[in-house]
Design a protein around this motif. Structure first.
Motif, PDB file in Angstrom:
ATOM      1  N   GLN A  50       0.821  -1.203   0.000  1.00 38.10           N
ATOM      2  CA  GLN A  50       0.000   0.000   0.000  1.00 38.10           C
ATOM      3  C   GLN A  50       0.856   1.254   0.000  1.00 38.10           C
ATOM      4  OE1 GLN A  50      -2.773  -0.120   3.240  1.00 38.10           O
ATOM      5  NE2 GLN A  50      -3.446  -2.210   2.794  1.00 38.10           N
ATOM      6  N   MET A  51       1.896   1.271   0.801  1.00 41.58           N
ATOM      7  CA  MET A  51       2.769   2.443   0.867  1.00 41.58           C
ATOM      8  C   MET A  51       3.488   2.682  -0.457  1.00 41.58           C
ATOM      9  SD  MET A  51       2.432   3.791   3.889  1.00 41.58           S
ATOM     10  CE  MET A  51       3.920   4.707   4.266  1.00 41.58           C
ATOM     11  N   ILE A  52       3.911   1.596  -1.118  1.00 41.08           N
ATOM     12  CA  ILE A  52       4.556   1.746  -2.425  1.00 41.08           C
ATOM     13  C   ILE A  52       3.569   2.332  -3.432  1.00 41.08           C
ATOM     14  CG2 ILE A  52       5.551   0.470  -4.356  1.00 41.08           C
ATOM     15  CD1 ILE A  52       6.760  -1.458  -2.338  1.00 41.08           C
ATOM     16  N   LEU A  53       2.325   1.844  -3.427  1.00 39.48           N
ATOM     17  CA  LEU A  53       1.310   2.366  -4.341  1.00 39.48           C
ATOM     18  C   LEU A  53       1.034   3.838  -4.072  1.00 39.48           C
ATOM     19  CD1 LEU A  53      -0.849   1.968  -6.517  1.00 39.48           C
ATOM     20  CD2 LEU A  53      -2.405   1.183  -4.722  1.00 39.48           C
ATOM     21  N   TYR A  54       0.883   4.207  -2.819  1.00 42.87           N
ATOM     22  CA  TYR A  54       0.627   5.609  -2.480  1.00 42.87           C
ATOM     23  C   TYR A  54       1.801   6.499  -2.875  1.00 42.87           C
ATOM     24  CZ  TYR A  54      -3.174   3.726   0.383  1.00 42.87           C
ATOM     25  OH  TYR A  54      -4.301   3.079   0.814  1.00 42.87           O
ATOM     26  N   THR A  55       3.022   6.014  -2.666  1.00 44.34           N
ATOM     27  CA  THR A  55       4.200   6.803  -3.033  1.00 44.34           C
ATOM     28  C   THR A  55       4.269   7.019  -4.539  1.00 44.34           C
ATOM     29  OG1 THR A  55       5.395   5.872  -1.137  1.00 44.34           O
ATOM     30  CG2 THR A  55       6.712   6.922  -2.851  1.00 44.34           C
ATOM     31  N   VAL A  56       3.952   6.002  -5.316  1.00 45.01           N
ATOM     32  CA  VAL A  56       3.947   6.141  -6.777  1.00 45.01           C
ATOM     33  C   VAL A  56       2.894   7.147  -7.213  1.00 45.01           C
ATOM     34  CG1 VAL A  56       3.464   4.931  -8.932  1.00 45.01           C
ATOM     35  CG2 VAL A  56       4.928   3.870  -7.215  1.00 45.01           C
ATOM     36  N   LEU A  57       1.727   7.125  -6.591  1.00 48.30           N
ATOM     37  CA  LEU A  57       0.665   8.059  -6.962  1.00 48.30           C
ATOM     38  C   LEU A  57       1.069   9.504  -6.683  1.00 48.30           C
ATOM     39  CD1 LEU A  57      -2.551   6.185  -5.727  1.00 48.30           C
ATOM     40  CD2 LEU A  57      -1.767   6.515  -8.083  1.00 48.30           C
ATOM     41  N   THR A  58       1.825   9.739  -5.628  1.00 51.02           N
ATOM     42  CA  THR A  58       2.266  11.102  -5.337  1.00 51.02           C
ATOM     43  C   THR A  58       3.279  11.612  -6.351  1.00 51.02           C
ATOM     44  OG1 THR A  58       3.996  10.273  -3.852  1.00 51.02           O
ATOM     45  CG2 THR A  58       1.862  10.800  -2.873  1.00 51.02           C
ATOM     46  N   ASN A  59       4.011  10.709  -7.009  1.00 46.17           N
ATOM     47  CA  ASN A  59       5.032  11.118  -7.977  1.00 46.17           C
ATOM     48  C   ASN A  59       4.539  11.127  -9.421  1.00 46.17           C
ATOM     49  OD1 ASN A  59       7.082  11.387  -6.001  1.00 46.17           O
ATOM     50  ND2 ASN A  59       7.433   9.192  -6.028  1.00 46.17           N
ATOM     51  N   LEU A  60       3.328  10.653  -9.675  1.00 46.95           N
ATOM     52  CA  LEU A  60       2.840  10.561 -11.048  1.00 46.95           C
ATOM     53  C   LEU A  60       2.720  11.906 -11.758  1.00 46.95           C
ATOM     54  CD1 LEU A  60       0.164   7.714 -11.161  1.00 46.95           C
ATOM     55  CD2 LEU A  60       2.411   7.804 -12.255  1.00 46.95           C
ATOM     56  N   PRO A  61       2.256  12.994 -11.126  1.00 44.06           N
ATOM     57  CA  PRO A  61       2.201  14.271 -11.856  1.00 44.06           C
ATOM     58  C   PRO A  61       3.551  14.716 -12.398  1.00 44.06           C
ATOM     59  CG  PRO A  61       0.888  14.407  -9.862  1.00 44.06           C
ATOM     60  CD  PRO A  61       1.624  13.098  -9.796  1.00 44.06           C
ATOM     61  N   THR A  62       4.590  14.589 -11.584  1.00 44.07           N
ATOM     62  CA  THR A  62       5.930  14.966 -12.055  1.00 44.07           C
ATOM     63  C   THR A  62       6.402  14.037 -13.165  1.00 44.07           C
ATOM     64  OG1 THR A  62       6.415  15.707  -9.802  1.00 44.07           O
ATOM     65  CG2 THR A  62       8.273  15.462 -11.307  1.00 44.07           C
ATOM     66  N   LEU A  63       6.146  12.744 -13.029  1.00 43.55           N
ATOM     67  CA  LEU A  63       6.574  11.782 -14.044  1.00 43.55           C
ATOM     68  C   LEU A  63       5.883  12.042 -15.383  1.00 43.55           C
ATOM     69  CD1 LEU A  63       6.729   8.383 -12.120  1.00 43.55           C
ATOM     70  CD2 LEU A  63       8.623   9.824 -12.847  1.00 43.55           C
ATOM     71  N   LEU A  64       4.578  12.275 -15.354  1.00 44.77           N
ATOM     72  CA  LEU A  64       3.854  12.514 -16.600  1.00 44.77           C
ATOM     73  C   LEU A  64       4.277  13.832 -17.249  1.00 44.77           C
ATOM     74  CD1 LEU A  64       0.255  11.319 -15.639  1.00 44.77           C
ATOM     75  CD2 LEU A  64       1.842  10.232 -17.240  1.00 44.77           C
ATOM     76  N   THR A  65       4.521  14.846 -16.445  1.00 48.40           N
ATOM     77  CA  THR A  65       4.976  16.128 -16.996  1.00 48.40           C
ATOM     78  C   THR A  65       6.328  15.979 -17.680  1.00 48.40           C
ATOM     79  OG1 THR A  65       3.788  17.321 -15.250  1.00 48.40           O
ATOM     80  CG2 THR A  65       5.505  18.516 -16.428  1.00 48.40           C
ATOM     81  N   LEU A  66       7.261  15.329 -17.007  1.00 44.03           N
ATOM     82  CA  LEU A  66       8.583  15.120 -17.595  1.00 44.03           C
ATOM     83  C   LEU A  66       8.508  14.202 -18.809  1.00 44.03           C
ATOM     84  CD1 LEU A  66      11.598  15.613 -17.430  1.00 44.03           C
ATOM     85  CD2 LEU A  66      11.782  13.724 -15.807  1.00 44.03           C
ATOM     86  N   SER A  67       7.672  13.178 -18.762  1.00 40.94           N
ATOM     87  CA  SER A  67       7.537  12.263 -19.905  1.00 40.94           C
ATOM     88  C   SER A  67       6.985  12.983 -21.124  1.00 40.94           C
ATOM     89  CB  SER A  67       6.628  11.092 -19.539  1.00 40.94           C
ATOM     90  OG  SER A  67       7.147  10.361 -18.451  1.00 40.94           O
ATOM     91  N   LEU A  68       5.988  13.838 -20.926  1.00 42.44           N
ATOM     92  CA  LEU A  68       5.425  14.598 -22.044  1.00 42.44           C
ATOM     93  C   LEU A  68       6.457  15.535 -22.652  1.00 42.44           C
ATOM     94  CD1 LEU A  68       2.979  15.461 -23.741  1.00 42.44           C
ATOM     95  CD2 LEU A  68       2.387  17.068 -21.907  1.00 42.44           C
ATOM     96  N   PHE A  69       7.204  16.212 -21.814  1.00 40.80           N
ATOM     97  CA  PHE A  69       8.220  17.151 -22.298  1.00 40.80           C
ATOM     98  C   PHE A  69       9.311  16.424 -23.087  1.00 40.80           C
ATOM     99  CE2 PHE A  69      12.021  19.898 -21.081  1.00 40.80           C
ATOM    100  CZ  PHE A  69      11.785  20.811 -22.097  1.00 40.80           C
TER     101      PHE A  69
END
Length: 382
Positions: A50-69
């Motif tokens: 659960q903690m790993i899943l929650y941690t990934v969800l908190t980092n998804l906005p930054t990951l998607l922004t960098l991936s798009l760029f």
């Protein structure tokens, strides 16, 4: 139509590949961090996934922004290197602005996803992390007992070590207890024990077949007591309300209701990510423009610097808002508007082949002017 389809298709492939790599790296780092917390007894072993899943969800906005760029940069760089941009310029009658529509068409769904993740999902994930860790710290001592690990209770005055668990859920085997008393220290060892609850609701760890070693500070003597049963009262803690108390974990409704400087800074942070994703995708188009004979290194270095400066700018403006220098709307319009104007400037310079500085500021211009003035005088002397 062919132009837009080919562009969107290649952007999707590039974004998927970049996101997979970044997501794998972040997932691996998060797993190592969470496993370290579990090994140190700071979180429950049963909540690791659960903690790993929650941690990934908190980092998804930054990951998607960098991936798009990065996806837009890599795709446009390949089109420039393979002369596809030049072909569309000459045969299709297009300018660099023609790439804005397909890039935005591909970016809008991702930007919406980033907005949902940044505004709704990530705060919820942070609140779940906070609640999970709070639940673990508020669990009474019997629930925290785990084999093979030293556990402190009573503010460090009592230390438990359990070698193994029993056949039933309320049984333990081979217990070692060290505690500090008012007169000295005591050590208790036993072959096993069980958890019992009396009529008042107090919980005890009842040990059997063991010994208690007592030493006093002012006496060198040691007292040894053998027992058939020995009860240790466990700490009784009053549960605090399990709710998110940190600003980063509060929903947007609570932030807008409070509107304190810290809450305004958090509002600015969450709203800035979808705007940053859209602006970075827009600015990547002129930033990727290069000569087919030149390499890609300079453009990629420039892209990395732009992303780092933009991210640092968001952090700095958030800090200023938290210190009450201005409101969140001023920060959103000021920072993101400035970066958007820089992107427009890059477009105008590339489309109209404009110089960054006027011609008269170049030293070569003055050199050629002086040289042209000297040549007529030399011919007259001849």
């Amino acid at each position: 139509m062919i132009f837009k389809r080919s562009m969107v298709s290649e952007l999707a492939n590039s974004a998927g590949a970049v996101f997979t790599v970044l997501f794998t790296i972040v997932l691996a780092v998060g797993m190592v961090r969470i496993l370290g917390l579990a090994a140190g007894g700071r979180i429950d072993n049963g909540t690791i996934l659960q903690m790993i899943l929650y941690t990934v969800l908190t980092n998804l906005p930054t990951l998607l922004t960098l991936s798009l760029f990065i996806a837009v940069m890599v795709t446009m760089l390949r089109w420039w290197q393979d002369n596809e941009v030049v072909v569309w310029f000459s045969s299709g009658g297009r300018s660099l602005f023609s790439w804005v529509a397909p890039v935005m068409r591909f970016s809008v769904p991702i930007v919406i996803a980033i907005g949902v993740l940044s505004i709704v999902v990530s705060p919820w994930a942070r609140s779940q992390i906070e609640v999970t860790r709070t639940q673990f710290t508020q669990r009474d001592d019997v629930n925290r007992l785990a084999p093979g690990r030293f556990i402190e209770t009573m503010g460090g005055k009592r230390v438990f070590f359990i070698e193994s668990m029993g056949n039933n859920s309320n049984e333990v085997g081979r217990v070692f207890v060290a505690e500090t008393t008012s007169s000295g220290e005591a050590v208790v060892t036993s072959e096993g024990g069980r958890v019992e609850t009396n009529a008042e609701g107090d919980r005890y760890l009842v040990l059997h077949d063991g010994r208690r070693y007592e030493t006093e500070e002012r006496s060198p003597e040691t007292r040894i007591v053998e027992f058939d049963e020995y009860g240790l009262r466990l700490d009784i803690k009053v549960d605090a309300p399990l709710e998110a108390s940190k600003t980063v974990s509060q929903p947007m409704s609570v932030l807008f209701a409070g509107m304190k400087p810290e809450q305004q800074g958090e509002i600015f942070w969450r709203i800035s990510w979808p705007l940053a994703a859209m602006i970075l995708a827009f600015i990547a188009i002129p930033l990727s423009a290069t000569s087919p004979r030149a390499g890609r290194s300079l453009n990629m270095i420039s892209a990395v610097l732009v992303f780092i400066l933009y991210l640092n700018g968001i952090s700095i403006v958030q800090t200023w808002i938290e210190h009450g220098k201005f409101g969140y709307m001023t920060g959103i319009i000021g920072l993101n508007g400035l970066v958007f104007l820089i992107g427009l400037l890059l477009f105008v310079r590339r489309v109209y082949m404009m110089r960054w500085l006027p011609v008269w500021t170049s030293p070569w211009t003055w050199y050629h002017r002086l040289l042209s003035r000297r040549q007529p005088s030399q011919k007259e002397d001849c």
